[in-house]
Design an enzyme around this catalytic site. Structure first.
Site, mmCIF file in Angstrom:
data_model
loop_
_atom_site.group_PDB
_atom_site.id
_atom_site.type_symbol
_atom_site.label_atom_id
_atom_site.label_comp_id
_atom_site.label_asym_id
_atom_site.label_seq_id
_atom_site.Cartn_x
_atom_site.Cartn_y
_atom_site.Cartn_z
ATOM 1 C CB SER A 55 -0.830 0.023 1.192
ATOM 2 O OG SER A 55 -1.436 1.396 1.399
ATOM 3 C CE1 TYR A 78 -4.071 -1.806 5.710
ATOM 4 C CE2 TYR A 78 -3.426 0.219 4.987
ATOM 5 C CZ TYR A 78 -3.762 -0.894 4.710
ATOM 6 O OH TYR A 78 -3.819 -1.303 3.356
HETATM 7 P P1 NDP Z 1 -11.617 -5.901 0.808
HETATM 8 O O1 NDP Z 1 -11.974 -5.621 2.139
HETATM 9 O O2 NDP Z 1 -12.549 -5.594 -0.557
HETATM 10 O O3 NDP Z 1 -10.898 -7.332 0.359
HETATM 11 C C1 NDP Z 1 -10.118 -7.646 1.529
HETATM 12 C C2 NDP Z 1 -9.911 -9.567 1.129
HETATM 13 O O4 NDP Z 1 -9.126 -9.990 2.031
HETATM 14 C C3 NDP Z 1 -11.282 -10.089 0.999
HETATM 15 O O5 NDP Z 1 -11.517 -11.153 0.242
HETATM 16 C C4 NDP Z 1 -11.326 -10.711 2.758
HETATM 17 O O6 NDP Z 1 -11.938 -12.101 2.435
HETATM 18 C C5 NDP Z 1 -9.755 -11.018 2.586
HETATM 19 N N1 NDP Z 1 -9.358 -11.340 4.059
HETATM 20 C C6 NDP Z 1 -9.170 -10.698 5.073
HETATM 21 N N2 NDP Z 1 -8.760 -11.089 6.060
HETATM 22 C C7 NDP Z 1 -8.538 -12.449 5.562
HETATM 23 C C8 NDP Z 1 -8.113 -13.641 6.465
HETATM 24 N N3 NDP Z 1 -7.825 -13.338 7.760
HETATM 25 N N4 NDP Z 1 -7.828 -14.711 5.639
HETATM 26 C C9 NDP Z 1 -8.346 -14.680 4.370
HETATM 27 N N5 NDP Z 1 -8.748 -13.717 3.703
HETATM 28 C C10 NDP Z 1 -8.877 -12.440 4.547
HETATM 29 O O7 NDP Z 1 -10.217 -4.784 0.476
HETATM 30 P P2 NDP Z 1 -9.288 -4.694 -0.671
HETATM 31 O O8 NDP Z 1 -9.654 -5.696 -1.823
HETATM 32 O O9 NDP Z 1 -9.081 -3.256 -1.191
HETATM 33 O O10 NDP Z 1 -7.924 -5.257 -0.049
HETATM 34 C C11 NDP Z 1 -7.170 -6.253 -0.660
HETATM 35 C C12 NDP Z 1 -5.841 -5.827 -0.338
HETATM 36 O O11 NDP Z 1 -5.165 -4.398 -0.811
HETATM 37 C C13 NDP Z 1 -5.413 -5.539 1.269
HETATM 38 O O12 NDP Z 1 -4.089 -6.094 1.466
HETATM 39 C C14 NDP Z 1 -5.376 -4.108 1.518
HETATM 40 O O13 NDP Z 1 -4.652 -3.932 2.650
HETATM 41 C C15 NDP Z 1 -4.700 -3.705 0.188
HETATM 42 N N6 NDP Z 1 -4.863 -2.191 -0.159
HETATM 43 C C16 NDP Z 1 -6.050 -1.867 -0.424
HETATM 44 C C17 NDP Z 1 -6.006 -0.543 -0.641
HETATM 45 C C18 NDP Z 1 -7.467 0.327 -0.795
HETATM 46 O O14 NDP Z 1 -7.768 1.553 -0.707
HETATM 47 N N7 NDP Z 1 -8.735 -0.468 -0.883
HETATM 48 C C19 NDP Z 1 -5.167 0.579 -1.037
HETATM 49 C C20 NDP Z 1 -3.871 -0.276 -0.782
HETATM 50 C C21 NDP Z 1 -3.752 -1.311 -0.684
HETATM 51 P P3 NDP Z 1 -12.868 -12.648 3.650
HETATM 52 O O15 NDP Z 1 -13.281 -11.443 4.514
HETATM 53 O O16 NDP Z 1 -13.829 -13.444 2.979
HETATM 54 O O17 NDP Z 1 -11.904 -13.384 4.371
HETATM 55 C C1 8X3 Z 2 -5.203 1.546 1.802
HETATM 56 C C2 8X3 Z 2 -4.964 3.030 1.383
HETATM 57 O O1 8X3 Z 2 -4.433 5.284 2.296
HETATM 58 O O2 8X3 Z 2 -6.299 3.978 3.109
HETATM 59 O O3 8X3 Z 2 -3.922 0.848 2.009
HETATM 60 O O4 8X3 Z 2 -3.914 3.504 3.819
HETATM 61 S S1 8X3 Z 2 -4.930 3.907 2.633
#
Ligand code: NDP
Ligand code: 8X3
Length: 257
Positions: free
Chosen positions: A142, A155
């Site tokens: 991120s 985070y």
């Molecule tokens: P979502 O919440 O839409 O997706 C997160 C996914 O992670 C879900 O499929 C969830 O599935 C899974 N997950 C969470 N905890 C677990 C666990 N313990 N075991 C297995 N699966 C798990 O968020 P994003 O798609 O945005 O997030 C995906 C990645 O991108 C993360 O690592 C996040 O930190 C990163 N990210 C997101 C950004 C944003 O602005 N959205 C920006 C930068 C990075 P389930 O709940 O079914 O387990």
């Molecule tokens: C998710 C993006 O800016 O909310 O990693 O941390 S931010």
């Protein structure tokens, strides 16, 4: 060859599953929400005629991850691309007022979960690569892993950790031919903010008046990195929405009165 995606039940992981499926790849998808990941698997298989295997797995559960890897050794020996995507933010508060349970959820998922899955799959990727496979690890970091912001503390620390682990994987895998990419997205509208803030309306407000990245935008960068020729490794890729110039500087349209 197949692609393993953790956290494939929503957001970026689900978009990666759709995009790799559209590219004709066999998929292994895991997440905690079994119904969601299985429904996605059926959709992708039907739409693109690819094999999609979906499993319930909590990446925080070390024993469950170890048993999963052992139980599905045959299926997992075909994995060439590992997308470590499962992750979350929980809460947004100052360290002095922080909720320790939320800290543990983030550390257990974003760092320990990524490590458990990688520890299980990397030996298989090393073997595969030694037999000529085109192996690649993509860690979803991120922009919070490069710059901190107020109340982002734990985070941010986990995502700084993902960056460190990505660099470490490159060093430890040196000479194996396995590529390691860390992708660092800025604001992407997924379920991320709803999970973080526990409220749909508050989550919507995070993206008010600006155009965030979509999960598909991020998935495209993942596919682009993986699609480079085998001798080309995009080590790091930072992708912000145009409306976001830094972790704290976001251009928003005035709300209409
Ligand atoms: P979502 O919440 O839409 O997706 C997160 C996914 O992670 C879900 O499929 C969830 O599935 C899974 N997950 C969470 N905890 C677990 C666990 N313990 N075991 C297995 N699966 C798990 O968020 P994003 O798609 O945005 O997030 C995906 C990645 O991108 C993360 O690592 C996040 O930190 C990163 N990210 C997101 C950004 C944003 O602005 N959205 C920006 C930068 C990075 P389930 O709940 O079914 O387990
Ligand atoms: C998710 C993006 O800016 O909310 O990693 O941390 S931010």
């Amino acid at each position: 060859m197949s692609v393993f995606i953790s956290g494939a039940s929503s957001g970026i992981g689900a978009a990666c599953a759709r995009a790799f499926g559209a590219a004709g790849k066999e998929l292994v998808l895991v997440a905690r929400r079994k119904d969601r990941v299985q429904a996605l698997a059926r959709d992708v298989a039907k739409a693109h005629g690819v094999q999609v295997h979906a499993f319930q797995l909590d990446v925080r559960d070390r024993k469950a991850v170890e048993s999963f890897i052992e139980e599905h050794a045959g299926l997992l020996s075909a994995v060439e691309v590992l997308v470590n995507n499962a992750g979350l933010a929980a809460g947004l508060s100052a360290i002095q007022a922080g909720n320790v349970d939320e800290w543990e959820r983030m550390i257990d998922t974003n760092l320990k979960g990524l490590l458990y899955v990688s520890r299980g799959l990397l030996p298989k990727l090393i073997e595969k690569s030694a037999r000529g496979g085109n192996c690649h690890v993509v860690n979803i970091g991120s922009v919070a892993g490069r710059w901190t912001y107020p109340n982002g503390n734990v985070y941010c620390a986990t995502k700084f950790g993902v960056r460190a682990l990505s660099e470490s994987m490159r060093l430890d895998l040196h000479g194996t031919g396995i590529r390691v990419t860390e992708i660092a997205p800025g604001m992407a509208e997924t379920e991320f903010s709803e999970v973080r803030l526990g409220d749909k309306e508050k989550a919507k407000a995070v993206y008010a008046g600006m155009r965030p990245l979509s999960a598909e935008d991020v998935a495209e960068t993942v596919l682009w990195c993986v699609g480079r020729p085998k001798h080309v490794n995009i080590q790091e890729l930072v992708v912000f929405p145009t409306d976001q110039s830094s972790v704290t500087l976001v251009k928003r349209a005035e709300a209409k009165a």
